[in-house]
Enzyme design. Structure first.
Site, mmCIF file in Angstrom:
data_model
loop_
_atom_site.group_PDB
_atom_site.id
_atom_site.type_symbol
_atom_site.label_atom_id
_atom_site.label_comp_id
_atom_site.label_asym_id
_atom_site.label_seq_id
_atom_site.Cartn_x
_atom_site.Cartn_y
_atom_site.Cartn_z
ATOM 1 N N ASP A 40 12.689 75.903 2.931
ATOM 2 C CA ASP A 40 12.522 77.300 3.330
ATOM 3 C C ASP A 40 12.369 77.460 4.835
ATOM 4 O O ASP A 40 12.103 76.490 5.572
ATOM 5 C CB ASP A 40 11.329 77.915 2.609
ATOM 6 C CG ASP A 40 10.022 77.173 2.882
ATOM 7 O OD1 ASP A 40 10.049 75.935 2.997
ATOM 8 O OD2 ASP A 40 8.974 77.832 2.987
ATOM 9 N N GLU A 75 7.010 75.645 2.029
ATOM 10 C CA GLU A 75 6.143 75.090 3.073
ATOM 11 C C GLU A 75 5.679 76.160 4.044
ATOM 12 O O GLU A 75 4.523 76.156 4.496
ATOM 13 C CB GLU A 75 6.894 73.984 3.834
ATOM 14 C CG GLU A 75 6.014 73.180 4.800
ATOM 15 C CD GLU A 75 5.871 73.806 6.187
ATOM 16 O OE1 GLU A 75 4.958 73.401 6.937
ATOM 17 O OE2 GLU A 75 6.659 74.721 6.524
#
Length: 437
Positions: A98, A163
Protein backbone atom coordinates in the site's frame (compact mmCIF):
# COMPACT_ATOMS: atom_id res chain seq x y z
CA UNK A 1 19.64 20.65 -48.36
CA UNK A 2 17.22 20.44 -45.42
CA UNK A 3 16.79 23.56 -43.31
CA UNK A 4 18.00 23.68 -39.66
CA UNK A 5 14.36 23.75 -38.56
CA UNK A 6 13.58 20.52 -40.42
CA UNK A 7 16.66 18.85 -38.93
CA UNK A 8 15.59 19.95 -35.45
CA UNK A 9 12.09 18.59 -35.95
CA UNK A 10 13.54 15.33 -37.29
CA UNK A 11 15.83 14.92 -34.27
CA UNK A 12 12.98 15.68 -31.88
CA UNK A 13 10.80 13.04 -33.53
CA UNK A 14 13.64 10.49 -33.23
CA UNK A 15 14.06 11.29 -29.54
CA UNK A 16 10.34 10.88 -28.89
CA UNK A 17 10.32 7.62 -30.83
CA UNK A 18 13.24 6.22 -28.87
CA UNK A 19 11.72 7.32 -25.55
CA UNK A 20 8.37 5.79 -26.45
CA UNK A 21 10.08 2.58 -27.57
CA UNK A 22 12.06 2.43 -24.33
CA UNK A 23 8.83 2.76 -22.33
CA UNK A 24 7.46 -0.29 -24.12
CA UNK A 25 10.53 -2.44 -23.46
CA UNK A 26 10.51 -5.05 -20.71
CA UNK A 27 13.33 -3.86 -18.44
CA UNK A 28 13.82 -3.47 -14.70
CA UNK A 29 12.90 0.19 -15.07
CA UNK A 30 9.70 -0.44 -17.02
CA UNK A 31 8.71 -3.20 -14.61
CA UNK A 32 9.23 -0.74 -11.76
CA UNK A 33 7.05 1.79 -13.57
CA UNK A 34 4.35 -0.80 -14.15
CA UNK A 35 4.24 -1.70 -10.44
CA UNK A 36 4.03 1.99 -9.50
CA UNK A 37 0.97 2.50 -11.68
CA UNK A 38 -1.18 0.12 -9.67
CA UNK A 39 -3.48 2.15 -7.42
CA UNK A 40 -2.79 0.74 -3.99
CA UNK A 41 -3.20 4.11 -2.28
CA UNK A 42 -5.49 4.63 0.68
CA UNK A 43 -8.31 4.93 1.54
CA UNK A 44 -9.31 2.30 -1.05
CA UNK A 45 -6.22 0.35 -2.11
CA UNK A 46 -6.78 -2.14 -4.91
CA UNK A 47 -4.36 -4.95 -4.17
CA UNK A 48 -5.59 -7.43 -6.78
CA UNK A 49 -3.74 -6.16 -9.85
CA UNK A 50 -0.52 -5.47 -7.95
CA UNK A 51 -0.45 -8.96 -6.43
CA UNK A 52 -1.19 -10.53 -9.82
CA UNK A 53 1.70 -8.60 -11.35
CA UNK A 54 4.10 -9.72 -8.61
CA UNK A 55 3.01 -13.34 -8.91
CA UNK A 56 3.68 -13.25 -12.67
CA UNK A 57 7.12 -11.77 -12.08
CA UNK A 58 7.91 -14.37 -9.42
CA UNK A 59 6.76 -17.28 -11.54
CA UNK A 60 8.86 -16.05 -14.47
CA UNK A 61 11.97 -16.73 -12.35
CA UNK A 62 10.60 -19.94 -10.80
CA UNK A 63 9.85 -18.69 -7.30
CA UNK A 64 7.02 -20.38 -5.47
CA UNK A 65 4.09 -18.15 -4.56
CA UNK A 66 1.48 -18.19 -1.82
CA UNK A 67 -1.26 -15.72 -0.96
CA UNK A 68 -2.68 -15.57 2.56
CA UNK A 69 -5.58 -13.44 3.75
CA UNK A 70 -5.92 -12.88 7.48
CA UNK A 71 -8.56 -10.26 6.66
CA UNK A 72 -10.67 -10.65 3.50
CA UNK A 73 -9.46 -8.43 0.68
CA UNK A 74 -6.12 -7.71 2.36
CA UNK A 75 -3.66 -10.24 0.95
CA UNK A 76 -0.19 -11.13 2.18
CA UNK A 77 1.89 -12.38 -0.75
CA UNK A 78 4.75 -14.73 0.08
CA UNK A 79 7.42 -15.71 -2.46
CA UNK A 80 10.03 -18.37 -1.75
CA UNK A 81 13.43 -19.29 -3.17
CA UNK A 82 14.27 -22.64 -1.61
CA UNK A 83 17.77 -23.04 -0.21
CA UNK A 84 19.94 -26.15 -0.37
CA UNK A 85 19.74 -26.46 3.45
CA UNK A 86 16.16 -25.58 4.40
CA UNK A 87 16.84 -26.63 8.00
CA UNK A 88 18.82 -23.43 8.52
CA UNK A 89 16.82 -20.38 9.65
CA UNK A 90 15.57 -18.54 6.58
CA UNK A 91 15.83 -14.95 5.40
CA UNK A 92 12.87 -12.66 4.87
CA UNK A 93 12.83 -9.52 2.73
CA UNK A 94 9.70 -7.51 3.39
CA UNK A 95 7.92 -4.60 1.71
CA UNK A 96 4.37 -3.28 1.75
CA UNK A 97 1.84 -3.14 -1.04
CA UNK A 98 0.00 0.00 0.00
CA UNK A 99 0.85 3.67 -0.27
CA UNK A 100 -0.49 6.90 1.17
CA UNK A 101 -2.81 9.13 -0.88
CA UNK A 102 -1.51 11.83 -3.22
CA UNK A 103 -2.94 15.26 -4.00
CA UNK A 104 -2.64 15.16 -7.78
CA UNK A 105 -2.99 18.92 -8.28
CA UNK A 106 0.17 19.50 -6.23
CA UNK A 107 2.37 17.20 -8.35
CA UNK A 108 4.31 18.26 -11.44
CA UNK A 109 3.48 14.87 -13.01
CA UNK A 110 0.43 12.69 -12.24
CA UNK A 111 1.29 10.70 -9.09
CA UNK A 112 0.30 7.33 -10.54
CA UNK A 113 1.73 7.80 -14.03
CA UNK A 114 5.29 6.77 -13.06
CA UNK A 115 6.47 9.44 -15.47
CA UNK A 116 10.18 9.24 -16.29
CA UNK A 117 11.86 12.53 -17.09
CA UNK A 118 14.78 13.06 -19.43
CA UNK A 119 17.15 13.20 -16.46
CA UNK A 120 15.87 9.84 -15.17
CA UNK A 121 13.54 10.87 -12.37
CA UNK A 122 10.59 8.51 -11.99
CA UNK A 123 7.71 10.38 -10.35
CA UNK A 124 5.12 8.29 -8.53
CA UNK A 125 3.50 7.77 -5.18
CA UNK A 126 5.38 4.84 -3.67
CA UNK A 127 8.57 5.38 -5.69
CA UNK A 128 10.51 5.64 -2.41
CA UNK A 129 7.94 4.25 0.02
CA UNK A 130 8.38 1.48 -0.79
CA UNK A 131 7.58 -0.11 -4.13
CA UNK A 132 11.19 0.35 -5.18
CA UNK A 133 12.47 -2.39 -2.88
CA UNK A 134 9.57 -4.67 -3.76
CA UNK A 135 10.80 -4.75 -7.35
CA UNK A 136 14.51 -4.66 -6.49
CA UNK A 137 14.21 -7.88 -4.47
CA UNK A 138 12.85 -9.69 -7.52
CA UNK A 139 15.30 -8.15 -9.97
CA UNK A 140 18.29 -9.03 -7.80
CA UNK A 141 17.17 -12.66 -7.46
CA UNK A 142 16.59 -12.79 -11.21
CA UNK A 143 20.18 -11.66 -11.78
CA UNK A 144 21.57 -14.11 -9.23
CA UNK A 145 19.67 -16.98 -10.84
CA UNK A 146 20.93 -15.99 -14.30
CA UNK A 147 24.49 -16.42 -13.01
CA UNK A 148 23.73 -19.87 -11.60
CA UNK A 149 23.83 -18.81 -7.95
CA UNK A 150 22.10 -21.16 -5.50
CA UNK A 151 21.23 -20.10 -1.94
CA UNK A 152 22.23 -22.13 1.08
CA UNK A 153 19.42 -20.65 3.19
CA UNK A 154 15.88 -20.31 1.97
CA UNK A 155 14.95 -16.76 0.94
CA UNK A 156 11.40 -15.45 1.38
CA UNK A 157 9.94 -12.21 0.06
CA UNK A 158 6.78 -10.85 1.64
CA UNK A 159 4.44 -8.16 0.35
CA UNK A 160 2.03 -7.05 3.05
CA UNK A 161 -1.00 -4.73 3.08
CA UNK A 162 -2.02 -1.86 5.33
CA UNK A 163 1.44 -0.78 6.55
CA UNK A 164 0.64 2.87 5.95
CA UNK A 165 -2.28 2.74 8.38
CA UNK A 166 -0.52 0.75 11.10
CA UNK A 167 -0.18 -2.76 9.68
CA UNK A 168 -2.87 -4.09 12.01
CA UNK A 169 -4.53 -6.19 9.28
CA UNK A 170 -1.22 -7.00 7.62
CA UNK A 171 2.13 -7.65 9.29
CA UNK A 172 0.77 -7.57 12.85
CA UNK A 173 -1.45 -10.58 12.10
CA UNK A 174 1.10 -12.25 9.82
CA UNK A 175 3.93 -12.07 12.38
CA UNK A 176 1.98 -13.99 15.04
CA UNK A 177 0.52 -16.55 12.65
CA UNK A 178 1.39 -20.21 12.26
CA UNK A 179 2.24 -19.46 8.63
CA UNK A 180 4.99 -17.08 9.77
CA UNK A 181 6.28 -19.49 12.41
CA UNK A 182 6.63 -22.19 9.76
CA UNK A 183 9.06 -19.98 7.82
CA UNK A 184 11.67 -20.37 10.59
CA UNK A 185 12.93 -16.83 9.96
CA UNK A 186 16.38 -15.99 11.27
CA UNK A 187 16.92 -12.51 9.88
CA UNK A 188 14.79 -9.86 8.16
CA UNK A 189 15.39 -6.85 5.94
CA UNK A 190 12.54 -4.34 5.78
CA UNK A 191 12.18 -0.82 4.39
CA UNK A 192 14.39 2.13 5.27
CA UNK A 193 14.59 5.65 3.87
CA UNK A 194 16.48 7.65 1.28
CA UNK A 195 19.69 9.49 2.11
CA UNK A 196 20.42 12.98 0.76
CA UNK A 197 24.13 12.18 1.11
CA UNK A 198 26.37 9.46 -0.29
CA UNK A 199 26.05 7.02 2.63
CA UNK A 200 23.30 4.43 2.85
CA UNK A 201 21.07 4.85 5.88
CA UNK A 202 20.23 1.78 7.93
CA UNK A 203 17.79 1.50 10.84
CA UNK A 204 18.02 -0.78 13.88
CA UNK A 205 14.81 0.25 15.64
CA UNK A 206 11.51 2.07 15.25
CA UNK A 207 9.75 4.52 17.49
CA UNK A 208 6.49 3.31 18.96
CA UNK A 209 3.39 5.49 18.51
CA UNK A 210 1.09 6.28 21.42
CA UNK A 211 -2.18 8.13 21.04
CA UNK A 212 -2.88 10.10 24.22
CA UNK A 213 -6.24 11.73 24.90
CA UNK A 214 -6.68 13.73 28.12
CA UNK A 215 -10.05 15.00 29.34
CA UNK A 216 -10.97 17.56 31.96
CA UNK A 217 -14.31 18.11 33.65
CA UNK A 218 -15.61 20.98 35.71
CA UNK A 219 -18.73 22.85 36.76
CA UNK A 220 -19.99 25.08 33.93
CA UNK A 221 -20.31 28.75 34.72
CA UNK A 222 -20.80 32.24 33.39
CA UNK A 223 -18.06 33.43 31.07
CA UNK A 224 -17.43 36.45 33.32
CA UNK A 225 -16.85 34.46 36.50
CA UNK A 226 -13.45 33.51 37.94
CA UNK A 227 -13.37 30.27 39.89
CA UNK A 228 -11.11 27.27 40.47
CA UNK A 229 -11.15 23.86 38.78
CA UNK A 230 -12.97 24.75 35.60
CA UNK A 231 -12.59 22.23 32.78
CA UNK A 232 -10.67 24.61 30.50
CA UNK A 233 -8.48 25.84 33.34
CA UNK A 234 -7.48 22.29 34.26
CA UNK A 235 -6.86 21.35 30.65
CA UNK A 236 -4.67 24.42 30.07
CA UNK A 237 -2.55 23.51 33.11
CA UNK A 238 -1.92 20.12 31.50
CA UNK A 239 -1.19 21.67 28.12
CA UNK A 240 1.48 23.87 29.75
CA UNK A 241 3.09 20.92 31.54
CA UNK A 242 3.15 18.81 28.38
CA UNK A 243 4.61 21.73 26.41
CA UNK A 244 7.44 22.07 28.92
CA UNK A 245 8.23 18.36 28.63
CA UNK A 246 8.24 18.67 24.85
CA UNK A 247 10.67 21.58 25.09
CA UNK A 248 13.09 19.60 27.28
CA UNK A 249 13.11 16.76 24.75
CA UNK A 250 13.55 19.17 21.84
CA UNK A 251 16.43 20.90 23.67
CA UNK A 252 18.43 17.65 23.49
CA UNK A 253 17.95 17.63 19.72
CA UNK A 254 18.81 21.32 19.29
CA UNK A 255 21.95 20.91 21.37
CA UNK A 256 23.06 17.97 19.24
CA UNK A 257 22.91 15.56 22.18
CA UNK A 258 20.30 13.32 20.54
CA UNK A 259 18.73 12.73 17.16
CA UNK A 260 15.05 13.46 16.61
CA UNK A 261 14.33 9.75 16.67
CA UNK A 262 16.13 9.24 20.00
CA UNK A 263 13.83 11.40 22.12
CA UNK A 264 10.16 11.18 23.06
CA UNK A 265 8.23 13.47 20.75
CA UNK A 266 4.93 14.88 21.97
CA UNK A 267 2.82 16.85 19.53
CA UNK A 268 -0.71 18.24 20.07
CA UNK A 269 -3.06 17.20 17.27
CA UNK A 270 -6.44 18.50 18.43
CA UNK A 271 -8.32 20.50 21.07
CA UNK A 272 -12.04 20.06 21.71
CA UNK A 273 -14.08 22.21 24.06
CA UNK A 274 -16.83 24.80 24.19
CA UNK A 275 -20.62 24.82 24.14
CA UNK A 276 -21.81 24.78 20.55
CA UNK A 277 -24.42 27.17 19.19
CA UNK A 278 -26.00 27.78 15.79
CA UNK A 279 -23.42 30.48 15.08
CA UNK A 280 -20.37 28.74 16.54
CA UNK A 281 -19.88 28.66 20.31
CA UNK A 282 -21.58 30.21 23.31
CA UNK A 283 -19.00 32.83 24.30
CA UNK A 284 -20.40 33.73 27.73
CA UNK A 285 -20.42 30.18 29.06
CA UNK A 286 -17.50 28.20 30.44
CA UNK A 287 -17.76 24.55 29.27
CA UNK A 288 -18.03 21.60 31.59
CA UNK A 289 -15.76 19.37 29.46
CA UNK A 290 -12.53 19.89 27.53
CA UNK A 291 -10.30 17.46 25.68
CA UNK A 292 -6.90 17.39 23.96
CA UNK A 293 -5.25 14.76 21.79
CA UNK A 294 -1.50 14.14 21.46
CA UNK A 295 0.68 12.06 19.16
CA UNK A 296 3.58 10.55 21.13
CA UNK A 297 6.51 8.65 19.64
CA UNK A 298 8.72 6.66 21.98
CA UNK A 299 12.21 5.42 21.02
CA UNK A 300 13.00 1.83 21.99
CA UNK A 301 15.10 2.85 25.00
CA UNK A 302 12.32 4.96 26.55
CA UNK A 303 10.83 3.86 29.85
CA UNK A 304 7.10 3.36 29.22
CA UNK A 305 6.33 2.92 32.92
CA UNK A 306 7.94 6.22 33.86
CA UNK A 307 6.03 8.01 31.12
CA UNK A 308 2.72 6.49 32.22
CA UNK A 309 3.46 7.61 35.78
CA UNK A 310 4.11 11.14 34.54
CA UNK A 311 0.83 11.16 32.62
CA UNK A 312 -1.17 9.88 35.59
CA UNK A 313 0.40 12.14 38.21
CA UNK A 314 1.26 15.33 36.31
CA UNK A 315 -0.43 15.60 32.94
CA UNK A 316 -3.89 14.25 33.78
CA UNK A 317 -4.20 13.79 37.55
CA UNK A 318 -7.53 12.70 38.93
CA UNK A 319 -7.29 15.33 41.69
CA UNK A 320 -7.87 17.94 38.95
CA UNK A 321 -10.95 16.07 37.67
CA UNK A 322 -8.99 14.66 34.75
CA UNK A 323 -8.99 11.31 32.97
CA UNK A 324 -6.93 9.97 30.09
CA UNK A 325 -6.64 7.12 27.62
CA UNK A 326 -3.52 5.76 25.95
CA UNK A 327 -3.61 3.70 22.78
CA UNK A 328 -0.26 1.93 22.44
CA UNK A 329 0.30 1.08 18.77
CA UNK A 330 3.19 -1.29 19.28
CA UNK A 331 5.55 -2.58 21.95
CA UNK A 332 8.73 -1.24 23.51
CA UNK A 333 9.73 -4.57 25.07
CA UNK A 334 9.55 -8.09 23.70
CA UNK A 335 8.01 -11.06 25.50
CA UNK A 336 11.21 -11.51 27.53
CA UNK A 337 11.31 -7.87 28.59
CA UNK A 338 14.15 -6.91 26.24
CA UNK A 339 14.34 -3.57 24.47
CA UNK A 340 13.19 -4.07 20.89
CA UNK A 341 16.29 -3.12 18.91
CA UNK A 342 18.61 -4.91 16.51
CA UNK A 343 22.30 -5.15 17.41
CA UNK A 344 24.62 -3.31 15.02
CA UNK A 345 27.98 -4.54 16.24
CA UNK A 346 30.14 -7.63 15.88
CA UNK A 347 27.98 -9.52 18.38
CA UNK A 348 25.43 -9.84 15.59
CA UNK A 349 26.89 -11.82 12.64
CA UNK A 350 23.97 -10.78 10.44
CA UNK A 351 25.03 -7.16 10.84
CA UNK A 352 28.64 -7.89 9.94
CA UNK A 353 27.64 -9.82 6.82
CA UNK A 354 25.17 -7.15 5.77
CA UNK A 355 27.71 -4.35 6.22
CA UNK A 356 30.42 -6.13 4.24
CA UNK A 357 27.94 -6.94 1.45
CA UNK A 358 27.00 -3.27 1.04
CA UNK A 359 30.66 -2.24 1.10
CA UNK A 360 31.45 -4.86 -1.56
CA UNK A 361 29.39 -2.79 -4.02
CA UNK A 362 31.41 0.35 -3.28
CA UNK A 363 28.82 1.65 -0.84
CA UNK A 364 29.22 2.92 2.69
CA UNK A 365 26.78 2.74 5.57
CA UNK A 366 26.00 5.79 7.67
CA UNK A 367 25.78 5.54 11.45
CA UNK A 368 22.85 3.20 12.22
CA UNK A 369 19.69 5.04 13.26
CA UNK A 370 16.37 4.64 14.97
CA UNK A 371 13.61 5.39 12.48
CA UNK A 372 11.76 8.62 13.22
CA UNK A 373 8.38 6.96 12.65
CA UNK A 374 7.44 3.27 12.62
CA UNK A 375 7.28 0.41 10.14
CA UNK A 376 6.17 -3.21 10.07
CA UNK A 377 9.62 -4.16 11.36
CA UNK A 378 8.45 -3.53 14.92
CA UNK A 379 6.08 -6.49 14.80
CA UNK A 380 8.91 -8.84 13.80
CA UNK A 381 11.46 -7.42 16.23
CA UNK A 382 8.96 -8.00 19.05
CA UNK A 383 9.35 -11.73 18.34
CA UNK A 384 13.07 -11.51 19.12
CA UNK A 385 14.09 -11.65 15.44
CA UNK A 386 16.81 -9.32 14.16
CA UNK A 387 15.56 -6.79 11.57
CA UNK A 388 17.35 -4.04 9.66
CA UNK A 389 15.51 -1.28 7.84
CA UNK A 390 17.24 -0.55 4.55
CA UNK A 391 16.31 1.02 1.22
CA UNK A 392 19.38 1.63 -0.97
CA UNK A 393 18.75 5.22 -2.11
CA UNK A 394 21.73 7.57 -1.81
CA UNK A 395 21.98 11.15 -3.09
CA UNK A 396 18.19 11.27 -2.97
CA UNK A 397 15.96 13.74 -1.09
CA UNK A 398 13.65 12.15 1.47
CA UNK A 399 10.18 12.49 -0.06
CA UNK A 400 8.25 9.93 1.98
CA UNK A 401 4.56 10.98 1.94
CA UNK A 402 5.55 14.26 0.24
CA UNK A 403 4.39 15.79 -3.04
CA UNK A 404 6.43 14.90 -6.14
CA UNK A 405 7.92 11.72 -4.69
CA UNK A 406 10.50 10.38 -7.13
CA UNK A 407 13.45 8.03 -7.52
CA UNK A 408 16.13 8.32 -10.18
CA UNK A 409 16.54 5.37 -12.53
CA UNK A 410 20.29 5.15 -11.83
CA UNK A 411 19.65 4.96 -8.08
CA UNK A 412 17.05 2.26 -8.61
CA UNK A 413 19.43 0.20 -10.75
CA UNK A 414 22.27 0.58 -8.24
CA UNK A 415 19.89 -0.66 -5.56
CA UNK A 416 19.43 -3.91 -7.48
CA UNK A 417 23.19 -4.41 -7.47
CA UNK A 418 23.32 -3.76 -3.73
CA UNK A 419 20.56 -6.28 -3.01
CA UNK A 420 22.31 -8.89 -5.17
CA UNK A 421 25.32 -8.57 -2.90
CA UNK A 422 23.23 -8.49 0.31
CA UNK A 423 21.01 -11.44 -0.57
CA UNK A 424 23.84 -13.65 -1.83
CA UNK A 425 25.98 -12.91 1.25
CA UNK A 426 23.24 -13.42 3.82
CA UNK A 427 21.85 -16.61 2.32
CA UNK A 428 25.38 -18.09 2.13
CA UNK A 429 25.99 -17.69 5.88
CA UNK A 430 26.35 -21.19 7.35
CA UNK A 431 26.96 -20.18 10.93
CA UNK A 432 24.60 -20.24 13.89
CA UNK A 433 23.24 -17.20 15.70
CA UNK A 434 21.85 -17.94 19.14
CA UNK A 435 18.89 -15.64 19.43
CA UNK A 436 16.21 -16.35 21.98
CA UNK A 437 12.67 -16.16 20.60
Amino acid sequence: MASPLLWTLFLISIIFFLKSHAEQEDTPITRFQQYLRFRTDHPNPNYTAAVSFLINQAQSINLSTRTIEFVPGKPVLLLTWLGSNPKLPSLLFNSHLDSVPAEADKWIHPPFSAHRTDDGRIYARGAQDDKCIGVQYLESIKNLKSRGFSPLRTVHISYVPEEEIGGFDGMEKFAVSSEFAELNVGFVVDEGQASPGDEYRVFYGDRTPWELVIRAEGIPGHGAKLYDDGAMENLMKSVELISRFRETQFDFVKAGKAANSEVISVNPVYLKAGTASNTGFVMNMQPSEAEAGYDLRLPPMADPYALKKRIAEEWAPSIRNMTYTIKEKGKLRDHLGRVIMTSTDDSNPWWSIFKKAVEATGGKLAKPEILLSSTDARYIRSLGIQVLGFSPMINTPVLVHDHNEFLKDTVFMKGIEVYESVISALCSFDGVYDQVI
